[in-house]
Design a protein around this motif. Structure first.
Motif, PDB file in Angstrom:
ATOM      1  N   ILE A 328       0.844  -1.207   0.000  1.00 63.42           N
ATOM      2  CA  ILE A 328       0.000   0.000   0.000  1.00 63.42           C
ATOM      3  C   ILE A 328       0.873   1.249   0.000  1.00 63.42           C
ATOM      4  CG2 ILE A 328      -1.578   1.390   1.410  1.00 63.42           C
ATOM      5  CD1 ILE A 328      -2.858  -1.241   2.349  1.00 63.42           C
ATOM      6  N   ASN A 329       1.836   1.307   0.908  1.00 62.19           N
ATOM      7  CA  ASN A 329       2.694   2.491   0.996  1.00 62.19           C
ATOM      8  C   ASN A 329       3.473   2.716  -0.296  1.00 62.19           C
ATOM      9  OD1 ASN A 329       1.858   3.115   3.571  1.00 62.19           O
ATOM     10  ND2 ASN A 329       3.622   2.216   4.599  1.00 62.19           N
ATOM     11  N   LEU A 330       3.991   1.620  -0.895  1.00 62.61           N
ATOM     12  CA  LEU A 330       4.760   1.751  -2.133  1.00 62.61           C
ATOM     13  C   LEU A 330       3.874   2.272  -3.266  1.00 62.61           C
ATOM     14  CD1 LEU A 330       7.433   1.321  -3.614  1.00 62.61           C
ATOM     15  CD2 LEU A 330       6.730  -1.042  -4.066  1.00 62.61           C
ATOM     16  N   CYS A 331       2.685   1.723  -3.389  1.00 62.83           N
ATOM     17  CA  CYS A 331       1.771   2.172  -4.445  1.00 62.83           C
ATOM     18  C   CYS A 331       1.363   3.630  -4.233  1.00 62.83           C
ATOM     19  CB  CYS A 331       0.531   1.284  -4.479  1.00 62.83           C
ATOM     20  SG  CYS A 331       0.821  -0.399  -5.070  1.00 62.83           S
ATOM     21  N   ARG A 332       1.059   3.988  -2.992  1.00 62.22           N
ATOM     22  CA  ARG A 332       0.651   5.370  -2.708  1.00 62.22           C
ATOM     23  C   ARG A 332       1.788   6.360  -2.961  1.00 62.22           C
ATOM     24  NH1 ARG A 332      -4.604   6.789  -2.921  1.00 62.22           N
ATOM     25  NH2 ARG A 332      -5.938   5.414  -1.682  1.00 62.22           N
ATOM     26  N   GLN A 333       3.017   5.949  -2.700  1.00 61.34           N
ATOM     27  CA  GLN A 333       4.163   6.816  -2.993  1.00 61.34           C
ATOM     28  C   GLN A 333       4.267   7.107  -4.483  1.00 61.34           C
ATOM     29  OE1 GLN A 333       7.465   4.705  -1.268  1.00 61.34           O
ATOM     30  NE2 GLN A 333       6.686   4.970   0.813  1.00 61.34           N
ATOM     31  N   HIS A 334       3.688   6.238  -5.294  1.00 58.08           N
ATOM     32  CA  HIS A 334       3.678   6.439  -6.745  1.00 58.08           C
ATOM     33  C   HIS A 334       2.312   6.943  -7.231  1.00 58.08           C
ATOM     34  CE1 HIS A 334       7.303   3.990  -6.343  1.00 58.08           C
ATOM     35  NE2 HIS A 334       7.650   4.443  -7.528  1.00 58.08           N
ATOM     36  N   SER A 335       1.532   7.509  -6.296  1.00 58.62           N
ATOM     37  CA  SER A 335       0.251   8.156  -6.625  1.00 58.62           C
ATOM     38  C   SER A 335      -0.779   7.190  -7.200  1.00 58.62           C
ATOM     39  CB  SER A 335       0.479   9.312  -7.613  1.00 58.62           C
ATOM     40  OG  SER A 335       1.350  10.269  -7.077  1.00 58.62           O
ATOM     41  N   LEU A 336      -0.698   5.922  -6.828  1.00 59.49           N
ATOM     42  CA  LEU A 336      -1.661   4.933  -7.295  1.00 59.49           C
ATOM     43  C   LEU A 336      -2.729   4.695  -6.238  1.00 59.49           C
ATOM     44  CD1 LEU A 336       0.780   2.306  -8.877  1.00 59.49           C
ATOM     45  CD2 LEU A 336      -0.507   4.101 -10.045  1.00 59.49           C
ATOM     46  N   THR A 337      -3.984   4.627  -6.664  1.00 58.22           N
ATOM     47  CA  THR A 337      -5.092   4.306  -5.769  1.00 58.22           C
ATOM     48  C   THR A 337      -5.077   2.808  -5.484  1.00 58.22           C
ATOM     49  OG1 THR A 337      -6.388   6.110  -6.698  1.00 58.22           O
ATOM     50  CG2 THR A 337      -7.593   4.419  -5.482  1.00 58.22           C
ATOM     51  N   VAL A 338      -5.356   2.433  -4.228  1.00 57.47           N
ATOM     52  CA  VAL A 338      -5.212   1.029  -3.809  1.00 57.47           C
ATOM     53  C   VAL A 338      -6.500   0.540  -3.163  1.00 57.47           C
ATOM     54  CG1 VAL A 338      -3.814  -0.614  -2.509  1.00 57.47           C
ATOM     55  CG2 VAL A 338      -2.777   1.503  -3.358  1.00 57.47           C
ATOM     56  N   LYS A 339      -6.870  -0.692  -3.510  1.00 60.22           N
ATOM     57  CA  LYS A 339      -7.966  -1.392  -2.855  1.00 60.22           C
ATOM     58  C   LYS A 339      -7.489  -2.762  -2.396  1.00 60.22           C
ATOM     59  CE  LYS A 339     -11.795   0.851  -5.329  1.00 60.22           C
ATOM     60  NZ  LYS A 339     -13.030   0.620  -6.133  1.00 60.22           N
ATOM     61  N   ILE A 340      -8.133  -3.280  -1.345  1.00 58.80           N
ATOM     62  CA  ILE A 340      -7.723  -4.549  -0.763  1.00 58.80           C
ATOM     63  C   ILE A 340      -8.839  -5.577  -0.932  1.00 58.80           C
ATOM     64  CG2 ILE A 340      -6.764  -5.681   1.277  1.00 58.80           C
ATOM     65  CD1 ILE A 340      -5.196  -3.194   0.251  1.00 58.80           C
ATOM     66  N   ILE A 341      -8.464  -6.748  -1.463  1.00 60.77           N
ATOM     67  CA  ILE A 341      -9.405  -7.866  -1.581  1.00 60.77           C
ATOM     68  C   ILE A 341      -9.264  -8.729  -0.334  1.00 60.77           C
ATOM     69  CG2 ILE A 341     -10.087  -9.884  -2.937  1.00 60.77           C
ATOM     70  CD1 ILE A 341      -8.631  -8.539  -5.340  1.00 60.77           C
ATOM     71  N   SER A 342     -10.298  -8.794   0.485  1.00 54.15           N
ATOM     72  CA  SER A 342     -10.303  -9.635   1.688  1.00 54.15           C
ATOM     73  C   SER A 342     -11.177 -10.852   1.398  1.00 54.15           C
ATOM     74  CB  SER A 342     -10.834  -8.850   2.895  1.00 54.15           C
ATOM     75  OG  SER A 342     -10.006  -7.736   3.166  1.00 54.15           O
ATOM     76  N   LEU A 343     -10.537 -11.939   0.984  1.00 55.11           N
ATOM     77  CA  LEU A 343     -11.277 -13.123   0.543  1.00 55.11           C
ATOM     78  C   LEU A 343     -11.998 -13.803   1.700  1.00 55.11           C
ATOM     79  CD1 LEU A 343      -8.666 -14.633  -1.944  1.00 55.11           C
ATOM     80  CD2 LEU A 343     -10.723 -13.327  -2.495  1.00 55.11           C
ATOM     81  N   GLN A 344     -13.220 -14.197   1.434  1.00 53.59           N
ATOM     82  CA  GLN A 344     -14.043 -14.893   2.422  1.00 53.59           C
ATOM     83  C   GLN A 344     -14.485 -16.236   1.833  1.00 53.59           C
ATOM     84  OE1 GLN A 344     -14.511 -13.443   5.443  1.00 53.59           O
ATOM     85  NE2 GLN A 344     -13.339 -11.663   4.712  1.00 53.59           N
ATOM     86  N   GLY A 345     -14.464 -17.284   2.678  1.00 55.10           N
ATOM     87  CA  GLY A 345     -14.964 -18.590   2.258  1.00 55.10           C
ATOM     88  C   GLY A 345     -13.918 -19.535   1.737  1.00 55.10           C
TER      89      GLY A 345
END
Length: 602
Positions: A328-345
């Motif tokens: 997340i920090n690396l992507c944000r340092q490059h001005s990229l928007t980040v989303k997290i996939i939290s897998l269930q099941g």
């Protein structure tokens, strides 16, 4: 010169290769006008496109970081190749025969052949492993295991999955029969360094690792359950001439077009995760190879997702959370928007696909959380945020995420969200954040104030600008060389460029790439590239720029001559009649120079 790639080959490359297509493999380009293409720079992070490709001049230039050049330089920079290596790669991709002066092939190019032979070896080995998996009894156990995980025959063929035999001596004998030498195989990475007859991979499910062009350059191997617990579950090839882990993403060759189209990418931890996503139609998934997400990985994809977003699909355990935080920090340092996939099941995408189907996995991806929501949720579970101490610890850890954001608005919004989530006063949160950052910001301001562009290291005056205009339109050179000589230029950088232009003119190799190749001063070559690529020099004003340069230099010469004459006239002592005649002659010369200077001003 013997051993160098021939001029005809270089000309064919520059005339044939489409710079827009080449650069379009690294960043998304959008056409503006007849010849201009724009996109986000692949050399630095940006949200707003400032990277221009001129299809007519076949040059690129970034108005943000000032990177620029022709298609050969672009490939050199992106692929970290030498000049002849980049030429050879472009020629091979375009079907252009590579010829050398006097037919002599230099040692430098032999390194390319070695890499090609490694790729040939790995391609052949991958095909053999795939055959063993799909068609033989020895691969039956591995095939049954992978099909139980839900993979189809179509997917197995697409990713060319294979099986490495349990007999560790079999591979060596097979490849020797295919005319690969003992010495070559010893350095190939396919065999143990200590026991060179023994294969590095044995009795494993094999995942070929492809480069961005779809060539097999390495392998990953997984043990087949039930397996000896003493064995490592996963093995990847080590660093090889054709394979660098920090610069390679598993599945990128299959995913790049979808990443460009969808403006999003899924970063996974494992090869199976990528394959499961692709089988479910989420074909913009890739994985790192036994290493954390790196700057090189981000550079590979940032041009495609700068106005989209990155999805992270890592394990939910402690190690996975740590990897997610860093990514997340690396992507944000490059001005990229980040989303997290939290897998269930299920523990991974393949298990969810097998249990619930591709629609369920697709829905979970579509419902990914924005990184700020994910992090605040994690911190709320990690610390007792119903106490002042817990709130303080959670806030301090969250501040590292805020630091990585490149927008002040995003920072303020994230701090407000922190305040709301943990029931804190916004003023107190912002005060703690600013106090912690105060010293760092002072240092940053000083560094920014001290920054200077590379162009200021050269004297980019009218003389040099005039010769750069000649570089942009070589037809103007005969005009300038008929009026001026090298010593007429006072600017040493202009003299240097004049010599390069003269050399190219005499050698009849007059083009922008030829000029840049002959220019042995990197700073000067960069300024030439930047100036031409910036679009300042247009066809309709080049002749005027050259004419102004000639007049400027000629007037400077006249002014110098006038100063010398004026000094002599002032110091002249008239004693005899001859002295008077000499003085009159000096005055006449000055008058002629005055007329010439006046005519140049018209």
């Amino acid at each position: 010169m013997a051993g160098f790639i021939s001029k005809d080959t270089i000309d064919a490359i520059h005339n044939t290769v489409d710079i827009v297509s080449v650069i379009g493999e690294y960043t998304k380009l959008t056409k503006r006008g007849a010849i201009d293409w724009w996109g986000c720079c692949p050399f630095h992070s940006e949200k707003t496109p400032s990277f221009r490709v001129d299809a007519e001049k076949k040059m690129y230039y970034c108005f943000g970081c000032h990177a620029g050049g022709d298609v050969v330089k672009f490939v050199m920079e992106m692929e970290k190749l030498s000049y002849p290596e980049a030429l050879t790669q472009l020629a091979q991709q375009s079907g252009i025969p590579v010829r050398y002066e006097d037919g002599v092939k230099p040692d430098l190019i032999k390194q390319d052949n070695t890499i090609e032979k490694y790729i040939e070896l790995y391609e052949r080995t991958a095909s053999m492993f795939h055959y063993l998996l799909m068609e033989t009894d020895s691969g039956k156990k591995a095939l049954e295991y992978i099909k139980k995980r839900g993979l189809t025959d179509e997917t197995l063929k697409k990713f060319k999955l294979g099986y490495a035999p349990a007999d560790r001596k079999w591979l060596k004998q097979f490849l020797l029969k295919k005319n690969f030498s003992e010495a070559f195989l010893r350095q190939s990475g396919l065999f143990s360094q200590k026991y060179p007859d023994y294969a590095f991979f044995s009795d494993r499910l094999m995942f070929p690792i492809f480069n961005r062009k779809g060539q097999v350059v390495a392998f990953g191997g997984r043990v087949i359950p039930p397996a000896d617990e003493s064995q490592r579950k996963y093995l990847n090839s080590g660093e090889l001439p054709q394979f660098k882990k920090r610069e390679t993403l598993f599945g990128f060759n299959f995913a790049k077009d979808s990443i460009r189209k969808n403006k999003k990418i899924i970063f996974c931890e494992g090869n199976m995760d990528v394959i499961a996503y692709h089988q479910c139609g989420l074909d913009f998934a890739v994985a790192t190879l036994g290493t954390a997400l790196t700057e090189d990985h981000i550079k590979m994809i940032q041009g495609f997702v700068a106005d989209g977003f990155v999805l992270l699909s890592f394990d939910s355990d402690g190690a996975g959370q740590a990897a997610t935080w860093k990514a997340i920090n690396l992507c944000r340092q490059h001005s990229l928007t980040v989303k997290i996939i939290s897998l269930q099941g299920g523990k991974d995408p393949a298990e969810i696909m097998l249990k619930y189907g591709k629609e369920n996995l697709t829905n979970q991806v579509n419902n990914a959380k924005l990184d700020v929501d994910y992090l605040l949720n994690i911190l709320g579970k990690k610390y007792p945020v119903d106490t002042p101490e817990g709130k303080t610890k959670a806030s301090l850890e969250f501040f590292s995420y805020v630091d990585s954001l490149q927008s002040d608005i995003q920072k303020e919004s994230s701090l407000d969200q922190l305040s709301q989530t943990f029931n804190l006063k916004p003023e107190a949160v912002k005060r703690d954040f600013l106090n912690r950052k105060q010293a760092q910001e002072r240092i940053s301001i000083r560094q920014n104030n001290n920054q200077t562009e590379e162009q200021t290291q050269l004297n980019l005056n009218a003389e040099l600008r005039g010769l750069i205009a000649v570089t942009a339109d070589v037809n103007q050179f005969e005009k300038i060389r008929s009026n001026l000589v090298e010593n007429d230029f006072l600017n040493p950088d202009a003299r240097r460029l004049f010599r390069v232009l003269e050399d190219c003119f005499n050698a009849k190799t007059f083009s922008i790439p030829d000029i840049l190749t002959r220019c042995d001063n990197k700073a000067l070559a960069q300024v030439i590239t930047n100036e031409i690529s910036s679009g300042v020099y247009q066809k309709d004003n080049l002749a005027a720029i050259v004419d102004d340069t000639i007049r400027f230099i000629q007037k400077n010469k006249i002014d110098e001559q006038r100063e010398v004459l004026i000094k002599r006239i002032r110091e002249y002592v008239v004693v005899t009649e001859d002295d008077k005649k000499q003085l009159d002659n000096l005055l006449i010369q000055k008058l002629e120079l005055d007329k010439k200077a006046q005519s140049l001003l018209k």
